[in-house]
Design an enzyme around this catalytic site. Structure first.
Site, PDB file in Angstrom:
ATOM      1  N   ASN A 130      43.920  28.344  14.854  1.00 11.08           N
ATOM      2  CA  ASN A 130      43.080  28.312  16.051  1.00 11.08           C
ATOM      3  C   ASN A 130      43.502  29.324  17.114  1.00 11.08           C
ATOM      4  O   ASN A 130      42.662  29.826  17.854  1.00 11.08           O
ATOM      5  CB  ASN A 130      43.106  26.904  16.652  1.00 11.08           C
ATOM      6  CG  ASN A 130      42.511  26.865  18.042  1.00 11.08           C
ATOM      7  OD1 ASN A 130      41.308  26.987  18.225  1.00 11.08           O
ATOM      8  ND2 ASN A 130      43.365  26.706  19.054  1.00 11.08           N
ATOM      9  N   TYR A 138      38.131  42.141  19.333  1.00 10.43           N
ATOM     10  CA  TYR A 138      37.862  40.732  19.036  1.00 10.43           C
ATOM     11  C   TYR A 138      36.941  40.595  17.829  1.00 10.43           C
ATOM     12  O   TYR A 138      37.196  39.789  16.912  1.00 10.43           O
ATOM     13  CB  TYR A 138      37.242  40.067  20.269  1.00 10.43           C
ATOM     14  CG  TYR A 138      37.063  38.570  20.154  1.00 10.43           C
ATOM     15  CD1 TYR A 138      38.154  37.727  19.985  1.00 10.43           C
ATOM     16  CD2 TYR A 138      35.792  37.993  20.228  1.00 10.43           C
ATOM     17  CE1 TYR A 138      37.995  36.348  19.889  1.00 10.43           C
ATOM     18  CE2 TYR A 138      35.618  36.621  20.145  1.00 10.43           C
ATOM     19  CZ  TYR A 138      36.720  35.804  19.969  1.00 10.43           C
ATOM     20  OH  TYR A 138      36.558  34.438  19.871  1.00 10.43           O
ATOM     21  N   LYS A 198      38.106  38.855  14.196  1.00 12.47           N
ATOM     22  CA  LYS A 198      37.425  37.673  13.671  1.00 12.47           C
ATOM     23  C   LYS A 198      36.741  37.984  12.342  1.00 12.47           C
ATOM     24  O   LYS A 198      36.713  37.135  11.435  1.00 12.47           O
ATOM     25  CB  LYS A 198      36.422  37.135  14.695  1.00 12.47           C
ATOM     26  CG  LYS A 198      37.076  36.528  15.935  1.00 12.47           C
ATOM     27  CD  LYS A 198      38.032  35.390  15.559  1.00 12.47           C
ATOM     28  CE  LYS A 198      38.641  34.725  16.770  1.00 12.47           C
ATOM     29  NZ  LYS A 198      39.555  33.610  16.409  1.00 12.47           N
ATOM     30  N   VAL A 209      31.974  27.585  23.396  1.00 11.05           N
ATOM     31  CA  VAL A 209      32.628  26.373  23.882  1.00 11.05           C
ATOM     32  C   VAL A 209      33.108  26.582  25.320  1.00 11.05           C
ATOM     33  O   VAL A 209      33.592  27.658  25.683  1.00 11.05           O
ATOM     34  CB  VAL A 209      33.821  26.005  22.974  1.00 11.05           C
ATOM     35  CG1 VAL A 209      34.384  24.641  23.355  1.00 11.05           C
ATOM     36  CG2 VAL A 209      33.399  26.013  21.499  1.00 11.05           C
TER      37      VAL A 209
END
Length: 252
Positions: free
Chosen positions: A86, A156, A160, A188
């Protein structure tokens, strides 16, 4: 007796903290790795929670920790052993010419190198006959940014996307039984979103869209997202789709 054990990275805030809280509420044994320790989680689940203060962006420090065999000892006796990768950073934000070598190296180390090292270490630690019946699972927390390019997020997006492709390739290996999936959690409402909104539009052209999501109450809570991720992680369907999005998941 069934004993579920989970290694979780980045557990001190945001989505990681919610995942840790919900794992402990389910009675799961958790070994948490993060640059800092969580101030209250240990007291909430004595005997079920261990945390290690470790800078996952420091590759040498992580390699030394893995060599200590702490992960191997934690895995002993598990009927199901799970790794949730995570921890991550959205920095550096901005066009290519504004990105420092140090920020790029740090992001790649945290977002890519650490998850790959821990994944390999988990499989090596459970490669003995004692784990022949153990259910092994790895969940990469990915992002829609790894599947759709976004201006200002080149590092980023690339990191990912690397997690997604790592999961695809690992799923083709047939050496030891393993379920693996790279899962995008959606947008989120965490500190990372606040960090994104504090960035100027000159560095992040999509800023207005993220400001609107917050203003219109369209961000999903970390707690709701954590529940969906864990329901999927422990479901019979986990790993059937190596690349997944929490907004599209259906679990039984």
């Amino acid at each position: 007796m069934n004993q579920i054990k989970v290694i979780l990275t980045g557990h001190t805030r945001g989505l990681g903290a919610s995942i840790a809280e919900q794992l402990l509420a389910r009675g799961v044994h958790v070994l948490a790795l993060s640059r800092k320790t969580h101030p209250t989680l240990a007291a909430s689940a004595p005997g079920h929670f261990e945390q290690i203060a470790l800078d996952l962006g420091d590759t040498a420090a992580l390699a030394a920790w893995i060599a200590s065999e702490r992960l191997s000892r934690f895995a002993e006796g598990a009927s199901q052993i799970v790794l949730i990768n995570n921890a991550g950073t959205v920095q550096p934000i901005g066009p290519l010419e504004t990105q420092s070598c140090e920020s790029i190296a740090g992001a790649v180390s945290l977002n890519v190198t650490a998850p790959l090292m821990l994944s390999a270490a988990l499989m090596a630690a459970t490669s003995t006959p004692a784990f022949a019946q153990t259910d092994r699972r790895i969940m990469h927390i990915s992002s829609g940014a790894g599947r759709n390019a976004t201006a200002g997020w080149s590092v980023y997006c690339a990191t990912k996307a690397a997690l997604d492709h790592h999961a695809r390739a690992v799923a083709l290996d047939q050496t030891l039984p393993l379920r693996i999936a790279s899962v995008a959690p959606g947008v989120v409402d965490t500190d990372m979103q606040g960090e994104i909104r504090s960035t100027g539009v000159e560095k992040f052209p999509a800023l207005g869209r993220f400001e609107a999501l917050k203003r219109e109450g369209k961000l999903v809570t970390a707690a709701d997202t954590a529940q969906k991720l864990l329901d999927y992680l422990f479901s019979a369907e986990f790993g059937e789709s190596v690349i997944a999005d929490v907004r599209e998941l259906s679990t039984k």
